[in-house]
Design a protein around this motif. Structure first.
Motif, PDB file in Angstrom:
ATOM      1  N   LYS A 222       0.941  -1.620  -0.270  1.00 50.04           N
ATOM      2  CA  LYS A 222       0.021   0.015   0.275  1.00 50.04           C
ATOM      3  C   LYS A 222       0.892   1.038   0.038  1.00 50.04           C
ATOM      4  CE  LYS A 222      -4.323  -2.267   0.312  1.00 50.04           C
ATOM      5  NZ  LYS A 222      -5.305  -1.770  -0.957  1.00 50.04           N
ATOM      6  N   ILE A 223       2.243   1.162   0.472  1.00 46.88           N
ATOM      7  CA  ILE A 223       2.250   2.795   0.651  1.00 46.88           C
ATOM      8  C   ILE A 223       4.531   2.203  -0.425  1.00 46.88           C
ATOM      9  CG2 ILE A 223       4.349   3.790   1.969  1.00 46.88           C
ATOM     10  CD1 ILE A 223       2.463   3.072   4.465  1.00 46.88           C
ATOM     11  N   THR A 224       4.869   1.375  -0.470  1.00 45.15           N
ATOM     12  CA  THR A 224       6.305   1.300  -1.154  1.00 45.15           C
ATOM     13  C   THR A 224       5.700   0.910  -2.487  1.00 45.15           C
ATOM     14  OG1 THR A 224       7.225   0.104   0.444  1.00 45.15           O
ATOM     15  CG2 THR A 224       8.776   0.059  -1.531  1.00 45.15           C
ATOM     16  N   LEU A 225       5.085   0.279  -2.833  1.00 48.97           N
ATOM     17  CA  LEU A 225       5.470  -0.165  -4.346  1.00 48.97           C
ATOM     18  C   LEU A 225       4.687   1.123  -5.123  1.00 48.97           C
ATOM     19  CD1 LEU A 225       4.319  -4.015  -4.678  1.00 48.97           C
ATOM     20  CD2 LEU A 225       6.229  -2.461  -5.574  1.00 48.97           C
ATOM     21  N   PRO A 226       3.147   1.845  -4.317  1.00 44.13           N
ATOM     22  CA  PRO A 226       2.915   2.710  -5.426  1.00 44.13           C
ATOM     23  C   PRO A 226       3.571   3.843  -5.508  1.00 44.13           C
ATOM     24  CG  PRO A 226       0.741   1.600  -3.487  1.00 44.13           C
ATOM     25  CD  PRO A 226       2.506   1.154  -3.581  1.00 44.13           C
ATOM     26  N   LEU A 227       4.594   4.321  -4.522  1.00 50.24           N
ATOM     27  CA  LEU A 227       5.624   5.745  -4.180  1.00 50.24           C
ATOM     28  C   LEU A 227       6.216   5.525  -4.811  1.00 50.24           C
ATOM     29  CD1 LEU A 227       4.799   7.148  -0.369  1.00 50.24           C
ATOM     30  CD2 LEU A 227       3.390   7.562  -1.901  1.00 50.24           C
ATOM     31  N   LEU A 228       6.692   4.428  -4.631  1.00 47.30           N
ATOM     32  CA  LEU A 228       7.507   3.579  -5.780  1.00 47.30           C
ATOM     33  C   LEU A 228       7.234   3.681  -7.414  1.00 47.30           C
ATOM     34  CD1 LEU A 228      11.050   3.248  -6.028  1.00 47.30           C
ATOM     35  CD2 LEU A 228      10.552   0.592  -6.055  1.00 47.30           C
ATOM     36  N   SER A 229       6.417   3.505  -7.913  1.00 44.46           N
ATOM     37  CA  SER A 229       5.302   3.588  -9.322  1.00 44.46           C
ATOM     38  C   SER A 229       6.584   4.190 -10.175  1.00 44.46           C
ATOM     39  CB  SER A 229       3.991   2.987  -9.341  1.00 44.46           C
ATOM     40  OG  SER A 229       3.850   4.654  -8.433  1.00 44.46           O
ATOM     41  N   PRO A 230       6.568   5.720  -9.795  1.00 49.17           N
ATOM     42  CA  PRO A 230       7.115   6.427 -10.726  1.00 49.17           C
ATOM     43  C   PRO A 230       8.061   6.523 -11.159  1.00 49.17           C
ATOM     44  CG  PRO A 230       5.726   7.894  -9.015  1.00 49.17           C
ATOM     45  CD  PRO A 230       5.796   6.557  -8.620  1.00 49.17           C
ATOM     46  N   VAL A 231       9.618   5.478 -10.441  1.00 45.91           N
ATOM     47  CA  VAL A 231      10.649   5.499 -10.983  1.00 45.91           C
ATOM     48  C   VAL A 231      10.274   3.862 -11.429  1.00 45.91           C
ATOM     49  CG1 VAL A 231      12.940   4.372 -10.277  1.00 45.91           C
ATOM     50  CG2 VAL A 231      11.564   6.328  -8.579  1.00 45.91           C
ATOM     51  N   ILE A 232      10.224   3.666 -10.832  1.00 45.31           N
ATOM     52  CA  ILE A 232       9.479   2.339 -12.282  1.00 45.31           C
ATOM     53  C   ILE A 232       8.765   2.882 -13.327  1.00 45.31           C
ATOM     54  CG2 ILE A 232       8.595  -0.286 -12.190  1.00 45.31           C
ATOM     55  CD1 ILE A 232       7.658  -0.084  -9.544  1.00 45.31           C
TER      56      ILE A 232
END
Length: 317
Positions: A222-232
């Motif tokens: 809920k936190i790491t993957l959504p906030l990392l999505s722009p870099v991905i």
């Protein structure tokens, strides 16, 4: 009256632009060397694209060589190998992107979960080290590992009574071998980028989630993957832009340019290299390079359009 109001508005906008330009002029001057360098080394050489449409003769130069239209492109599109090398180039690069994305993000999250900084530095160094090895070195390492007579893998299989396998004579094994080699060499590099992205996430989010009773898996989802999505998204888009380009060193030194493996290892770059070595036709090589650039550009535009459909903030443009 209306004309007077319009004139005042124009003067106001002009004055605002002038003030903004003066305010940012030091930054613009600082950017000027980089802009000039990009123009000289990235945009000016694009004039050489014209070679793709000419029968290039060194004695006559670029502009003196005869114009032959799309004849150079016919070499590639009318060859019997066009489908095979296009399939290999796109298919293998797709495996690289997908595998690298999943494993690198997972490894970055794993690093973030380690609390001891010394262990983080150790794992980063171990996984990052293969990135600095050249494909020539990796090619010899792979050969010593897969050699049919003295290779370590066949010796290991022999312990279980399995007959030695001639890996360099079996094209069907090589998509897996190349994918594994690419991941072994590049996962450390990409995981460092994703780990840096995770480190930039505000820890207050995790503290608030912990107060609400969330476990580590829920925090990651809920936190790491959504906030990392722009870099991905940016990393995947950049890789998609090069999906029509193959790492020549990898595809040349790992399969050792063995003809029986061409069915699954031959890509556009190695095909052009062999064609140039035989014919020395620079116009043909330029045509294939132009084809690669156009398709790569279109793929980036299409991928960016798809990203914009799902999340406009993650799109590059």
């Amino acid at each position: 009256m209306a004309n007077s109001i319009c004139t005042k508005k124009r003067k106001k906008i002009k004055s605002s632009r002038s003030k903004r330009f003066k305010k940012n002029s030091p930054l613009l001057i600082m950017c000027l060397p980089a802009v000039v360098a990009i123009f000289l080394f990235n945009y000016l050489p694009m004039i050489g694209i014209v070679i793709a449409f000419k029968k290039f003769k060194p004695a006559k130069g670029i502009w003196g060589s005869p114009f032959i239209g799309f004849d150079n492109f016919k070499f590639f599109f009318t060859s019997q190998d066009a489908w095979r090398i296009t399939r290999n180039t796109v298919g293998l690069n797709f495996l690289f992107i997908l595998g690298c994305l999943i494993i690198s993000v997972a490894f970055a999250i794993m690093l973030n979960e380690i609390t001891k900084r010394a262990f983080v530095k150790f794992y980063q160094t171990v996984f990052f080290f293969p990135y600095f090895l050249s494909w020539v070195v990796v090619g010899f390492m792979l050969f010593s590992f897969l050699n049919s007579n003295l290779g370590m893998l066949n010796n290991f299989l022999g312990i279980f009574g399995i007959d030695p396998i001639n890996w360099y004579n079996k094209p069907s094994y090589w998509p897996g071998i190349l994918t594994f080699s690419f991941l072994w060499k590049n996962v450390g590099y990409y995981s460092v980028i994703y780990y840096a992205g995770i480190m930039g996430i505000n820890h207050e989010y995790y503290e608030a989630a912990a107060i609400d009773g969330a476990n580590r898996f829920q925090m990651i989802r809920k936190i790491t993957l959504p906030l990392l999505s722009p870099v991905i998204t940016v990393m995947v888009l950049l890789q998609i832009g090069k999906i029509f380009y193959a790492d020549f060193g990898m595809f040349f030194f790992l399969p050792r340019n063995i003809g029986t493996l061409y069915a699954t290892t031959d890509v556009i770059d190695t095909y052009v290299y062999r064609a140039l070595r035989v014919s020395g036709d620079i116009g043909m090589a330029s045509a294939v390079g132009f084809y690669q650039s156009i398709v790569g550009f279109l793929l980036v535009v299409i991928a960016n359009w798809m990203v914009r459909k799902f999340n406009e903030d993650n799109a590059l443009f």
